[in-house]
Design a protein around this motif. Structure first.
Motif, mmCIF file in Angstrom:
data_model
loop_
_atom_site.group_PDB
_atom_site.id
_atom_site.type_symbol
_atom_site.label_atom_id
_atom_site.label_comp_id
_atom_site.label_asym_id
_atom_site.label_seq_id
_atom_site.Cartn_x
_atom_site.Cartn_y
_atom_site.Cartn_z
ATOM 1 N N UNK A 193 41.148 -11.613 -17.764
ATOM 2 C CA UNK A 193 41.443 -11.685 -16.331
ATOM 3 C C UNK A 193 42.782 -10.989 -16.094
ATOM 4 N N UNK A 194 42.753 -9.869 -15.384
ATOM 5 C CA UNK A 194 43.971 -9.098 -15.127
ATOM 6 C C UNK A 194 44.486 -9.394 -13.715
ATOM 7 N N UNK A 195 45.721 -9.831 -13.636
ATOM 8 C CA UNK A 195 46.362 -10.147 -12.359
ATOM 9 C C UNK A 195 46.853 -8.846 -11.747
ATOM 10 N N UNK A 196 46.293 -8.481 -10.591
ATOM 11 C CA UNK A 196 46.520 -7.131 -10.063
ATOM 12 C C UNK A 196 46.827 -7.191 -8.569
ATOM 13 N N UNK A 197 48.108 -7.274 -8.239
ATOM 14 C CA UNK A 197 48.524 -7.292 -6.840
ATOM 15 C C UNK A 197 49.713 -6.352 -6.663
ATOM 16 N N UNK A 198 49.443 -5.040 -6.583
ATOM 17 C CA UNK A 198 50.538 -4.074 -6.431
ATOM 18 C C UNK A 198 51.161 -4.175 -5.047
ATOM 19 N N UNK A 199 52.408 -3.689 -4.852
ATOM 20 C CA UNK A 199 53.191 -2.993 -5.881
ATOM 21 C C UNK A 199 54.090 -3.908 -6.711
ATOM 22 N N UNK A 200 54.274 -5.170 -6.282
ATOM 23 C CA UNK A 200 55.290 -6.013 -6.923
ATOM 24 C C UNK A 200 54.726 -7.020 -7.923
ATOM 25 N N UNK A 201 53.394 -7.124 -7.996
ATOM 26 C CA UNK A 201 52.755 -8.111 -8.880
ATOM 27 C C UNK A 201 53.145 -9.536 -8.486
ATOM 28 N N UNK A 202 52.997 -9.828 -7.193
ATOM 29 C CA UNK A 202 53.309 -11.159 -6.691
ATOM 30 C C UNK A 202 52.082 -12.062 -6.787
ATOM 31 N N UNK A 203 52.323 -13.333 -7.072
ATOM 32 C CA UNK A 203 51.265 -14.335 -7.051
ATOM 33 C C UNK A 203 51.041 -14.755 -5.598
ATOM 34 N N UNK A 204 49.778 -14.935 -5.212
ATOM 35 C CA UNK A 204 49.453 -15.302 -3.843
ATOM 36 C C UNK A 204 48.425 -16.428 -3.833
ATOM 37 N N UNK A 205 48.221 -17.011 -2.655
ATOM 38 C CA UNK A 205 47.199 -18.040 -2.503
ATOM 39 C C UNK A 205 45.818 -17.465 -2.781
ATOM 40 N N UNK A 238 33.957 -22.562 -17.372
ATOM 41 C CA UNK A 238 33.420 -23.882 -17.699
ATOM 42 C C UNK A 238 31.896 -23.906 -17.704
ATOM 43 N N UNK A 239 31.278 -23.145 -16.829
ATOM 44 C CA UNK A 239 29.822 -23.222 -16.668
ATOM 45 C C UNK A 239 29.072 -22.243 -17.564
ATOM 46 N N UNK A 240 29.764 -21.285 -18.152
ATOM 47 C CA UNK A 240 29.111 -20.231 -18.943
ATOM 48 C C UNK A 240 29.370 -20.455 -20.427
ATOM 49 N N UNK A 241 28.323 -20.804 -21.181
ATOM 50 C CA UNK A 241 28.469 -21.016 -22.617
ATOM 51 C C UNK A 241 28.781 -19.719 -23.365
ATOM 52 N N UNK A 242 28.649 -18.590 -22.690
ATOM 53 C CA UNK A 242 28.967 -17.307 -23.305
ATOM 54 C C UNK A 242 30.438 -16.967 -23.256
ATOM 55 N N UNK A 243 31.243 -17.834 -22.623
ATOM 56 C CA UNK A 243 32.696 -17.613 -22.550
ATOM 57 C C UNK A 243 33.399 -18.728 -23.308
ATOM 58 N N UNK A 244 34.149 -18.364 -24.347
ATOM 59 C CA UNK A 244 34.888 -19.348 -25.123
ATOM 60 C C UNK A 244 36.376 -19.315 -24.874
ATOM 61 N N UNK A 245 36.881 -18.136 -24.500
ATOM 62 C CA UNK A 245 38.316 -17.947 -24.273
ATOM 63 C C UNK A 245 38.527 -17.108 -23.026
ATOM 64 N N UNK A 246 39.531 -17.463 -22.233
ATOM 65 C CA UNK A 246 39.966 -16.643 -21.100
ATOM 66 C C UNK A 246 41.384 -16.163 -21.398
ATOM 67 N N UNK A 247 41.575 -14.851 -21.392
ATOM 68 C CA UNK A 247 42.902 -14.259 -21.575
ATOM 69 C C UNK A 247 43.378 -13.784 -20.215
ATOM 70 N N UNK A 248 44.485 -14.358 -19.743
ATOM 71 C CA UNK A 248 45.061 -13.967 -18.463
ATOM 72 C C UNK A 248 46.252 -13.061 -18.738
ATOM 73 N N UNK A 249 46.246 -11.867 -18.152
ATOM 74 C CA UNK A 249 47.344 -10.925 -18.381
ATOM 75 C C UNK A 249 47.623 -10.152 -17.103
ATOM 76 N N UNK A 250 48.709 -9.408 -17.094
ATOM 77 C CA UNK A 250 49.079 -8.641 -15.910
ATOM 78 C C UNK A 250 48.513 -7.237 -15.953
ATOM 79 N N UNK A 251 48.116 -6.718 -14.802
ATOM 80 C CA UNK A 251 47.610 -5.347 -14.735
ATOM 81 C C UNK A 251 48.736 -4.335 -14.899
ATOM 82 N N UNK A 252 49.935 -4.701 -14.481
ATOM 83 C CA UNK A 252 51.098 -3.826 -14.676
ATOM 84 C C UNK A 252 51.553 -3.912 -16.124
#
Length: 313
Positions: free
Chosen positions: A16-28, A42-56
């Motif tokens: 999961x890439x966090x992508x909110x240019x230009x400043x990479x701010x977190x939003x609602x 949670x609902x997909x047995x095909x997903x065991x790990x979620x990696x959250x990272x920044x797009x920048x």
């Protein structure tokens, strides 16, 4: 509306890439999209790990968008702490009623709902059967650090920086920072970081346990994905039990925490996946007259989670 969290699935790992240019701010909006990702994991047995990272390349997230906080502050009446407690309780109860969230979203309570959504999402990460990894590329502060703190593992680029600087703008951390940071590294260290609002460099973050590990920037995500792939076959029901017992049980009196652990064990012993794995393990001992971990190759399979697959291939 442009999507602010872009996803890509590689095997059993969801990136999961966090992508909110230009400043990479977190939003609602970003928090709402993360909520949907937690539900998907949670609902997909095909997903065991979620990696959250920044797009920048150089920034995970800057912090939560202060403009949103200011608008919420200007649109709501001033409250004392006790009044705020009461407002949060009322909003929590009212938002569960059919149609009430829509009405509240167009009232001065909108800011309360947004705050509660963020807390709900971060709590769901801590209770999820999927393992969440924060791959903090470069720097993050405020809400970005709070999102990282809610994840199970945190990796940071060498030379990266972290901060919890809300006090500089006259308010406290509001996304769980005062609680998760304190529980992770201890009260004295957490208070010093929050009150000084100083930048915590990567080497110190590793030393005090704020992050799990450091990787060079030029191969950062590749290294994180190696970790993610090794964890992605873990039995998700058991992962959820372990996380809840560690995160929630450890803050309760010892007997209550132990009861939570025991209940989780008993529940997992009834799971077919766990029974299948235990049978494979016992059968190996009976057939070979040795412990599986005594064989280097089998030991490698055990650690990789592939000794007895929990999921169909």
């Amino acid at each position: 509306m442009v999507q602010q969290v872009k996803t890509e699935q590689v095997g059993r790992v969801l990136i999961a890439r966090l992508d909110n240019p230009p400043y990479a701010l977190m939003t609602t909006q970003m928090v709402a999209e993360l909520d949907a990702i937690v539900d998907r994991a949670d609902s997909d047995d095909g997903i065991g790990v979620v990696v959250i990272t920044g797009a920048r390349p150089d920034r995970f997230l800057a912090h939560f968008d202060v403009r949103e906080l200011l608008q919420a502050a200007q649109g709501a009446p001033a409250l004392s702490e006790s009044q705020a407690h009461a407002a949060l309780r009322v909003a929590s109860r009212a938002s569960s009623l059919p149609g009430a969230r829509v009405l509240l979203a167009h009232s001065p309570a909108r800011g309360v709902l947004d705050l509660q959504l963020m807390h709900k999402v971060l709590l769901k990460i801590g209770r999820s059967g999927a393992i969440f990894i924060a791959a903090i590329n470069g720097e993050t502060a405020g809400g970005g650090l709070e999102l990282s703190l809610a994840c199970d593992l945190r990796y940071l680029t060498e030379g990266g920086e972290l901060a919890q600087p809300e006090v500089l703008l006259g308010f406290p951390p509001g996304g769980g920072g005062t609680q998760r940071l304190t529980r992770l590294i201890g009260r004295a260290a957490a208070l010093e970081i929050m009150l000084t609002a100083r930048v915590v460099p990567a080497d110190e973050a590793l030393r005090i346990g704020l992050v799990t590990g450091l990787f060079p920037a030029d191969r950062f995500l590749d290294e994180v994905l190696k970790v993610a792939n090794s964890l992605a076959t873990r039995f998700k029901p058991a992962v959820g039990v372990i996380k809840r017992a560690a995160l929630e049980g450890a803050s309760q009196p010892l007997e209550a925490g132990l009861l939570l652990e025991q209940a989780g064990l008993l529940a997992m012993l009834g799971e077919k996946g766990a029974q299948q794995s235990m049978k494979t393990y016992v059968d190996y001992i009976d057939e070979h007259g040795a412990m599986p971990s005594d064989d280097p190759e089998v030991r490698k399979q055990l650690l990789g989670g592939t000794f007895a697959p929990f999921y169909p291939h």
